[in-house]
Every structure is written in structure tokens, then in C-alpha cells.
Write an enzyme that holds these catalytic residues in place. Structure first.
Site, PDB file in Angstrom:
ATOM      1  N   ALA A  26      34.742  34.104  49.736  1.00 24.95           N
ATOM      2  CA  ALA A  26      33.808  34.816  48.792  1.00 24.95           C
ATOM      3  C   ALA A  26      33.305  36.279  48.751  1.00 24.95           C
ATOM      4  O   ALA A  26      33.094  36.876  49.683  1.00 24.95           O
ATOM      5  CB  ALA A  26      32.680  33.322  48.515  1.00 24.95           C
ATOM      6  N   GLU A  29      29.910  39.295  43.348  1.00 23.35           N
ATOM      7  CA  GLU A  29      28.597  38.783  43.605  1.00 23.35           C
ATOM      8  C   GLU A  29      27.957  38.646  42.496  1.00 23.35           C
ATOM      9  O   GLU A  29      28.939  39.364  41.634  1.00 23.35           O
ATOM     10  CB  GLU A  29      28.020  39.710  44.822  1.00 23.35           C
ATOM     11  N   GLU A 143      47.646  36.814  46.555  1.00 22.42           N
ATOM     12  CA  GLU A 143      46.899  36.479  45.054  1.00 22.42           C
ATOM     13  C   GLU A 143      47.354  36.073  43.527  1.00 22.42           C
ATOM     14  O   GLU A 143      47.595  35.470  42.782  1.00 22.42           O
ATOM     15  CB  GLU A 143      45.280  36.402  44.725  1.00 22.42           C
TER      16      GLU A 143
HETATM   17  C1  LIG Z   1      36.988  30.582  37.472  1.00 17.62           C
HETATM   18  C2  LIG Z   1      35.921  31.890  38.091  1.00 17.62           C
HETATM   19  C3  LIG Z   1      37.046  31.503  39.638  1.00 17.62           C
HETATM   20  C4  LIG Z   1      36.893  32.737  40.355  1.00 17.62           C
HETATM   21  N1  LIG Z   1      37.258  32.341  42.071  1.00 17.62           N
HETATM   22  C5  LIG Z   1      37.043  33.184  42.801  1.00 17.62           C
HETATM   23  C6  LIG Z   1      36.916  33.113  44.478  1.00 17.62           C
HETATM   24  O1  LIG Z   1      36.913  32.017  44.400  1.00 17.62           O
HETATM   25  N2  LIG Z   1      36.014  34.110  44.354  1.00 17.62           N
HETATM   26  C7  LIG Z   1      35.916  35.258  44.156  1.00 17.62           C
HETATM   27  O2  LIG Z   1      35.558  36.290  45.328  1.00 17.62           O
HETATM   28  N3  LIG Z   1      35.891  35.770  43.200  1.00 17.62           N
HETATM   29  C8  LIG Z   1      36.170  34.585  41.867  1.00 17.62           C
HETATM   30  N4  LIG Z   1      35.768  34.642  40.810  1.00 17.62           N
HETATM   31  C9  LIG Z   1      35.035  36.295  40.190  1.00 17.62           C
HETATM   32  C10 LIG Z   1      36.465  37.189  39.450  1.00 17.62           C
HETATM   33  O3  LIG Z   1      36.937  37.657  40.752  1.00 17.62           O
HETATM   34  C11 LIG Z   1      35.446  37.709  39.266  1.00 17.62           C
HETATM   35  O4  LIG Z   1      34.882  37.505  38.171  1.00 17.62           O
HETATM   36  C12 LIG Z   1      35.806  38.775  38.624  1.00 17.62           C
HETATM   37  O5  LIG Z   1      36.479  39.946  39.526  1.00 17.62           O
HETATM   38  C13 LIG Z   1      35.658  40.385  37.320  1.00 17.62           C
HETATM   39  O6  LIG Z   1      34.446  39.880  37.683  1.00 17.62           O
HETATM   40  P1  LIG Z   1      32.721  40.072  37.022  1.00 17.62           P
HETATM   41  O7  LIG Z   1      32.812  38.774  36.403  1.00 17.62           O
HETATM   42  O8  LIG Z   1      31.801  40.983  37.886  1.00 17.62           O
HETATM   43  O9  LIG Z   1      32.509  41.759  36.297  1.00 17.62           O
HETATM   44  P2  LIG Z   1      32.547  43.047  35.422  1.00 17.62           P
HETATM   45  O10 LIG Z   1      33.049  43.696  37.107  1.00 17.62           O
HETATM   46  O11 LIG Z   1      30.991  42.353  35.397  1.00 17.62           O
HETATM   47  O12 LIG Z   1      33.549  43.268  35.020  1.00 17.62           O
HETATM   48  C14 LIG Z   1      32.929  42.817  33.326  1.00 17.62           C
HETATM   49  C15 LIG Z   1      34.131  43.365  32.128  1.00 17.62           C
HETATM   50  O13 LIG Z   1      34.136  45.101  32.848  1.00 17.62           O
HETATM   51  C16 LIG Z   1      35.704  44.991  33.008  1.00 17.62           C
HETATM   52  N5  LIG Z   1      35.706  47.193  33.447  1.00 17.62           N
HETATM   53  C17 LIG Z   1      34.806  47.085  35.395  1.00 17.62           C
HETATM   54  N6  LIG Z   1      35.074  47.774  35.535  1.00 17.62           N
HETATM   55  C18 LIG Z   1      35.886  48.574  35.256  1.00 17.62           C
HETATM   56  C19 LIG Z   1      36.993  49.742  35.225  1.00 17.62           C
HETATM   57  N7  LIG Z   1      36.793  50.341  36.153  1.00 17.62           N
HETATM   58  N8  LIG Z   1      37.430  50.508  34.570  1.00 17.62           N
HETATM   59  C20 LIG Z   1      37.447  49.512  33.078  1.00 17.62           C
HETATM   60  N9  LIG Z   1      37.250  48.417  32.865  1.00 17.62           N
HETATM   61  C21 LIG Z   1      36.103  47.388  34.033  1.00 17.62           C
HETATM   62  C22 LIG Z   1      36.369  44.460  33.883  1.00 17.62           C
HETATM   63  O14 LIG Z   1      37.246  44.679  33.697  1.00 17.62           O
HETATM   64  C23 LIG Z   1      35.613  43.204  32.607  1.00 17.62           C
HETATM   65  O15 LIG Z   1      36.675  43.291  31.750  1.00 17.62           O
HETATM   66  C24 LIG Z   1      36.186  33.473  39.869  1.00 17.62           C
HETATM   67  C25 LIG Z   1      35.546  34.217  38.551  1.00 17.62           C
HETATM   68  C26 LIG Z   1      35.728  32.840  37.342  1.00 17.62           C
HETATM   69  C27 LIG Z   1      35.562  33.025  36.501  1.00 17.62           C
END
Ligand SMILES: Cc1cc2nc3c(=O)[nH]c(=O)nc-3n(C[C@H](O)[C@H](O)[C@H](O)COP(=O)(O)OP(=O)(O)OC[C@H]3O[C@@H](n4cnc5c(N)ncnc54)[C@H](O)[C@@H]3O)c2cc1C
Length: 280
Positions: A26, A29, A143
Site C-alpha cells: 500500500a 494515496e 515489479e
Molecule cells: C488496478 C490498479 C491496481 C493498483 N494496485 C496498487 C497497489 O497494489 N499498491 C499501490 O500502492 N498502488 C496501486 N495502484 C496505484 C498505481 O500505482 C497508481 O495509480 C499509479 O502509480 C499512478 O498514480 P495516480 O493514479 O495517483 O496518478 P497521478 O500520479 O495522479 O498521475 C496522473 C497522470 O499524471 C501523470 N504524471 C504524474 N506525474 C508526472 C510527471 N512528473 N511527468 C509527467 N506526467 C506525470 C501520470 O503519468 C498520469 O498520466 C493500482 C492502480 C490500479 C488502477
């Protein structure tokens, strides 16, 4: 398995590997997932416990896990203030939300986690206090390699299904695979999948040799994910109307493909990592 104290490792890891217990990670957030160094869930030391407050979202196996490796803020702002705590489902102050409804990956549950004055024994700290960021980043390599494998294997399944279907489906007096345009589509699929697989193997070999191929694994993930999205889209197209039906495997593979460019670090974050490694 890599960073916990021996007692914790011996107690937790074997039942998980035997499939009797489920573990989850986890980190993400509601306020953000890409910017790991900015996470907000706070853990404050209170005698021989930590008191944890905050929430996580999109956590794989969130509703079913027995143990959660949770990234928390124990220190100041930034990556140097993050630690990992191993939190059990039955610890007071911990709860999970409903199973979230997803576009794909229906075989896996995904949920929100809530911590309200959750009391966690201090010996459940994984690694040193405020050294959690390094542990998270080091585990991301494996991963991301797995996600690269998942991407080209998803593509492989779609390719095999498209091959079988186009060999038996008839149009204009011949099977669909008999049209040159179809053959070329299948050849492009096979070519891209082979290259994605071979490059991913190369990354695995580097890891096996004790190297830390951050750039190569990020490249492998992005390349394989791109291949996966293209191949699954073409497979649906080759199935025609049947490709749009829930009963077709390619319909599922097309939906399942989309998560791979988001989970384990998005395509954009992989590109930022590559940019740093090639000193852009
Ligand atoms: C089905 C599923 C399973 C998951 N399982 C887990 C899990 O087991 N544990 C866990 O911790 N998380 C998990 N996640 C979360 C996943 O790791 C995150 O959704 C992912 O890292 C993106 O974070 P966010 O959704 O907050 O998007 P955001 O960080 O809000 O990003 C939104 C958009 O902005 C872009 N962006 C952000 N920063 C930059 C930058 N510096 N430059 C250019 N573009 C940028 C991103 O690439 C994306 O396109 C899961 C997600 C899903 C959908």
C-alpha cells in the site's frame, strides 16, 4: 521478504508463499500515486507502538489481504521521511472500503484502506525508520519486470487467439488469414512480441547477475506495454463484431491491457526515470 527483520520474515513470508495468506503493498494515496516522496499517511511513535492516520487507494488485494506493507510518513517532508510498516487486517483502527469497480483485471480486487488511530507494534517496522523510500524503489525493479512480462504475455494470448480465429473465419470465399493485410497484421504482432520478450529476458539476466538496470527495466516496461496495447487492439479488430463481445477472450485482454501503462509507475514516470539515467 527483502527488508523485514528475520522474525517477521519467518512468520509472514512462508504462509503467503504457500498461498494460505495474502499480502498487499500500500503506497498510493487518494492525493497521488506518482509522487511517492510526497505521501501523507502519518505514523507517530507512541511508546512501543506507532499510531497511524491516513488512507490509501487502488490497493491490489485490498479487500482480501491479511498483511499490508504500508508506506507511511515517520519523518519530515520528502523521500527521507518515509518508512514501511507491516499492518495486519485485524489491527484496531484499520478498515478497508468496498471492492472498487474497474475497467479490467476483474480477477483481482482493488480497494481503499483507512487508518484511524491505528495502533501498530513498533517491531512491525520493515527496514530502518525513514529508509522506506529506498526499499520501495528497490522492489519496483522486480515489479516492473513482472509487468513487462505480463504485457508481452497478454499480447501473446491476443495474438494466438487472433491467429486461430482468422484461420477459421470466412469472408469473400476464403479465410480472413488468407488476406495479405491480415497476414501482415499477424506478422507485426509476432515481431513486436518477440522483441519485447527478448529485451525483457535481457533485463532479467542483468538482474540475475546482480546489476541494477533501472533504465533498461523502465524501457522494457514501456516497450512491452506499448506492444500489448497495439496487439490487443488489432486482435479485437481482427475478430470483427465478435471482438466486441464479452464472450471473446480478446475483449477481456484489450481491457486488461490498459492498467499496465498505469500500475507500477506510469509510462510518463518511466520516461522521467529513463531521462535521468541518460542524463537528459
Ligand atoms: C488496478 C490498479 C491496481 C493498483 N494496485 C496498487 C497497489 O497494489 N499498491 C499501490 O500502492 N498502488 C496501486 N495502484 C496505484 C498505481 O500505482 C497508481 O495509480 C499509479 O502509480 C499512478 O498514480 P495516480 O493514479 O495517483 O496518478 P497521478 O500520479 O495522479 O498521475 C496522473 C497522470 O499524471 C501523470 N504524471 C504524474 N506525474 C508526472 C510527471 N512528473 N511527468 C509527467 N506526467 C506525470 C501520470 O503519468 C498520469 O498520466 C493500482 C492502480 C490500479 C488502477
Amino acid at each position: 521478504a527483502k527488508w523485514a527483520k528475520q522474525e517477521i520474515r519467518e512468520q509472514i513470508v512462508p504462509p503467503v508463499l504457500r498461498g494460505e495468506k495474502i499480502a498487499a503493498l500500500a503506497v498510493t494515496e487518494p492525493g497521488g500515486g506518482s509522487d511517492v516522496a510526497n505521501l501523507k499517511t502519518r505514523a507517530v511513535k507512541d511508546g512501543d507502538h506507532y499510531i497511524v492516520n491516513g488512507s490509501k487507494t487502488f490497493i491490489t488485494s485490498g479487500t482480501r489481504a491479511d498483511h499490508y506493507t504500508v508506506a507511511v510518513r515517520t519523518g519530515g517532508e520528502g523521500h527521507a521521511g518515509i518508512s514501511l510498516l507491516l499492518i495486519d487486517r485485524d489491527m484496531p483502527g484499520f478498515s478497508t472500503g468496498k471492492k472498487l469497480k474497474k475497467m479490467g483485471w476483474w480477477a483481482s480486487d482493488t480497494a481503499e484502506l483507512f487508518f484511524e488511530d491505528c495502533r501498530v507494534p513498533a517491531d512491525r517496522l520493515i527496514g530502518a525508520e525513514n529508509a522506506g523510500f529506498i526499499a520501495i524503489m528497490s522492489n519496483f525493479l522486480a515489479e516492473r519486470l513482472s509487468l513487462s512480462i505480463m504485457a508481452y504475455m497478454t499480447a501473446q494470448l491476443a495474438y494466438e487467439a487472433a491467429m486461430d480465429y482468422t484461420k477459421q473465419r470466412q469472408a469473400f470465399g476464403r479465410n480472413i488469414a488468407g488476406f495479405q493485410v491480415t497476414r501482415h497484421k499477424l506478422v507485426d504482432m509476432a515481431t513486436q512480441i518477440d522483441i519485447a520478450r527478448e529485451y525483457t529476458y535481457r533485463c532479467a539476466a542483468l538482474m540475475q547477475a546482480g546489476k541494477n538496470p533501472i533504465k533498461q527495466v523502465a524501457m522494457a516496461k514501456n516497450f512491452s506495454v506499448d506492444v500489448c496495447e497495439k496487439v490487443t487492439r488489432e486482435a479485437v479488430q481482427l475478430f470483427g463484431g465478435m471482438g466486441y463481445m464479452r464472450e471473446s477472450v480478446v475483449e477481456r485482454l484489450y481491457r486488461d491491457a490498459k492498467i499496465l501503462s498505469i500500475g507500477g509507475g506510469t509510462t510518463e514516470i518511466m520516461k522521467e526515470l529513463i531521462a535521468k539515467q541518460i542524463r537528459l
